[in-house]
Design an enzyme around this catalytic site. Sequence first.
Site, mmCIF file in Angstrom:
data_model
loop_
_atom_site.group_PDB
_atom_site.id
_atom_site.type_symbol
_atom_site.label_atom_id
_atom_site.label_comp_id
_atom_site.label_asym_id
_atom_site.label_seq_id
_atom_site.Cartn_x
_atom_site.Cartn_y
_atom_site.Cartn_z
ATOM 1 N N ARG A 165 0.823 -1.226 0.000
ATOM 2 C CA ARG A 165 0.000 0.000 0.000
ATOM 3 C C ARG A 165 0.855 1.273 0.000
ATOM 4 N NH1 ARG A 165 -3.408 -3.188 -0.829
ATOM 5 N NH2 ARG A 165 -5.609 -3.076 -0.244
ATOM 6 N N SER A 239 -10.885 0.106 2.693
ATOM 7 C CA SER A 239 -10.160 -0.128 3.947
ATOM 8 C C SER A 239 -9.700 1.212 4.502
ATOM 9 C CB SER A 239 -8.916 -0.982 3.707
ATOM 10 O OG SER A 239 -9.272 -2.250 3.235
ATOM 11 N N GLU A 335 -5.163 4.302 5.881
ATOM 12 C CA GLU A 335 -4.802 3.922 4.505
ATOM 13 C C GLU A 335 -5.076 5.029 3.481
ATOM 14 O OE1 GLU A 335 -4.754 2.269 0.627
ATOM 15 O OE2 GLU A 335 -6.659 2.629 1.588
HETATM 16 N N1 EPU Z 1 -10.661 -10.036 9.700
HETATM 17 C C1 EPU Z 1 -11.366 -10.149 10.875
HETATM 18 N N2 EPU Z 1 -12.361 -9.246 11.122
HETATM 19 C C2 EPU Z 1 -12.692 -8.274 10.258
HETATM 20 C C3 EPU Z 1 -11.981 -8.161 9.054
HETATM 21 C C4 EPU Z 1 -10.963 -9.044 8.804
HETATM 22 O O1 EPU Z 1 -11.121 -11.004 11.686
HETATM 23 O O2 EPU Z 1 -13.616 -7.507 10.577
HETATM 24 C C5 EPU Z 1 -9.549 -10.973 9.433
HETATM 25 C C6 EPU Z 1 -9.937 -12.362 9.024
HETATM 26 O O3 EPU Z 1 -9.039 -13.228 9.670
HETATM 27 C C7 EPU Z 1 -9.645 -12.417 7.553
HETATM 28 C C8 EPU Z 1 -8.480 -11.483 7.448
HETATM 29 O O4 EPU Z 1 -8.754 -10.473 8.407
HETATM 30 O O5 EPU Z 1 -9.326 -13.711 7.155
HETATM 31 C C9 EPU Z 1 -8.313 -10.828 6.106
HETATM 32 O O6 EPU Z 1 -9.526 -10.207 5.750
HETATM 33 P P1 EPU Z 1 -9.872 -9.889 4.229
HETATM 34 O O7 EPU Z 1 -9.494 -11.028 3.368
HETATM 35 O O8 EPU Z 1 -11.279 -9.393 4.173
HETATM 36 O O9 EPU Z 1 -8.902 -8.729 3.874
HETATM 37 P P2 EPU Z 1 -8.473 -7.416 4.662
HETATM 38 O O10 EPU Z 1 -7.146 -7.629 5.264
HETATM 39 O O11 EPU Z 1 -9.594 -6.943 5.534
HETATM 40 C C10 EPU Z 1 -7.267 -6.524 2.510
HETATM 41 C C11 EPU Z 1 -7.216 -5.224 1.729
HETATM 42 C C12 EPU Z 1 -8.497 -5.026 0.943
HETATM 43 C C13 EPU Z 1 -8.674 -6.211 0.005
HETATM 44 C C14 EPU Z 1 -8.702 -7.504 0.834
HETATM 45 C C15 EPU Z 1 -8.802 -8.766 0.006
HETATM 46 C C16 EPU Z 1 -5.780 -3.734 3.003
HETATM 47 C C17 EPU Z 1 -5.698 -2.470 3.794
HETATM 48 N N3 EPU Z 1 -7.006 -4.105 2.615
HETATM 49 O O12 EPU Z 1 -8.338 -6.382 3.444
HETATM 50 O O13 EPU Z 1 -8.352 -3.839 0.176
HETATM 51 O O14 EPU Z 1 -9.848 -6.101 -0.754
HETATM 52 O O15 EPU Z 1 -7.485 -7.591 1.620
HETATM 53 O O16 EPU Z 1 -7.561 -9.104 -0.514
HETATM 54 O O17 EPU Z 1 -4.749 -4.346 2.740
HETATM 55 C C18 EPU Z 1 -8.748 -1.483 0.280
HETATM 56 O O18 EPU Z 1 -7.536 -1.327 0.335
HETATM 57 O O19 EPU Z 1 -9.545 -0.502 0.276
HETATM 58 C C19 EPU Z 1 -9.294 -2.828 0.266
HETATM 59 C C20 EPU Z 1 -10.602 -3.059 0.343
#
Ligand code: EPU
Length: 339
Positions: A165, A239, A335
Site C-alpha cells: 500500500r 479499507s 490507509e
Molecule cells: N478479519 C477479521 N475481522 C474483520 C476483518 C478481517 O477477523 O472484521 C480478518 C480475518 O481473519 C480475515 C483477514 O482479516 O481472514 C483478512 O480479511 P480480508 O481477506 O477481508 O482482507 P483485509 O485484510 O480486511 C485486505 C485489503 C483489501 C482487500 C482484501 C482482500 C488492506 C488495507 N485491505 O483487506 O483492500 O480487498 O485484503 O484481498 O490491505 C482497500 O484497500 O480498500 C481494500 C478493500
Amino acid sequence: MQLHTDIPLKNYTTMRLGGNARFMTDIHSVDELASLCQHAAEHQLPIFVLGGGSNTIVRDAGFAGIVARNRIMGYDIIDDQPGASTIRVGAGENWDETVKRTVDAGLSGIEALSAIPGTVGASPVQNIGAYGQEVADTIMSVDAYDMHQSQLVTLDNEACGFAYRHSIFRGDQAGRYCIVSVTFQLSKSSPQPPFYAAVETYFAEHNVTLFTPAAVREAVTDIRKNKLPDPAELPNAGSFFKNAIIDDWLYRELIEQYPDMPSYDMPEHRHKIPTGWLIEQTGLRGQTLHGMRIHDKNALVLINESASSYEDLKNAREAIKDAVRDKFRIDIEQEPLEL
Ligand code: EPU
C-alpha cells in the site's frame, strides 16, 4: 482550461466529508496539465491531483489551491507477444472498466483487482492490492508529469518504490508527480491455483473448475459486493486502515496471548496482522463513533453514517487507534490519503 471556485470537495470524494477547494479544474491532456502547472506557479498555488476521490479524505479547511481532476484518457496495446501483452492506459480511465477490458481480452494480472473504485492513475499511488494480486506486480512503468521540473518523465517499476500500500507517489515524492498513464504487462496464461482463500472457497461453492481471468473477476466482484459497502450508497473509502506489519518479538508475545490471531509472514521476520481482526477484538465492530460506523462485515472499513466534518472522522479514528494500541501495543495507520 476553466477554473471553478469554491467547490465542496465532499461532493467529489466517497467519504463525503471536508471543506472546499479554492479552485478546481479537469485536465484532459499533458498540454493542459503543463499550462495548469505554469498558471499555478505564477499565482503560487499548490496543485492536488484527484482521481475518483475514493481514497482521499478531505480536512475541514479544504484546499487553498487547485484541485485538478485527472481526465487523461487512452488505452493502447503497445506490444503484443505470444505470451504477454503490454498496454498503456490513461490515468483518468476508470479502474474497473480497464480491468474488464483486459479480462475480456483474456489477459491475466489484474483480474483479482476487480470492482475497486477509482481511476487507473490512482492505482500505483497506494499500490492497490486484493485477493492475491498487487498492481505493482504488473506495472512496467508510469509516465508522469514532474511538476517540479516541468517535464514528462517515465519511471520504471523500481523507481516507483512500491511496497505494501505504498509508493514514492504517496511517500517522499508526494505532490511532485501527476501520473499521466500507466503501462502494464499482462499475461496470456490462465491464472493458477492456489488462489486467495476466499476465492478458493467461492470456486468450490460454485463448482468452478476452469480458472480463467473472467472466472476470478466474477468471484472477486461477488465477494466484494457482500463484504464491502458500495460508496454510492454508503459513504466510505474502502479499507480505512492498513493491515499492521509488526516485528517478530511483538508477534511472539501476542501469539502467546492470542493463539487464534491470524497472521501472514512477511520478509525480514516480520508479520502482517489483519487490522480488521485487531479492531474486532476491541469490541468496536458494528459500533458508531462520532457518526462513523465500523462496518459490521469488515471492521477495517469506516462508513460515514452521520459525521458532518473531518473533525468527527478524526475523533472516531483516534478512538479506534487508541483502543487497538491499548490492547495490542500496535499503532495502526490510516490507509486513504489526506488532503
Ligand atoms: N478479519 C477479521 N475481522 C474483520 C476483518 C478481517 O477477523 O472484521 C480478518 C480475518 O481473519 C480475515 C483477514 O482479516 O481472514 C483478512 O480479511 P480480508 O481477506 O477481508 O482482507 P483485509 O485484510 O480486511 C485486505 C485489503 C483489501 C482487500 C482484501 C482482500 C488492506 C488495507 N485491505 O483487506 O483492500 O480487498 O485484503 O484481498 O490491505 C482497500 O484497500 O480498500 C481494500 C478493500
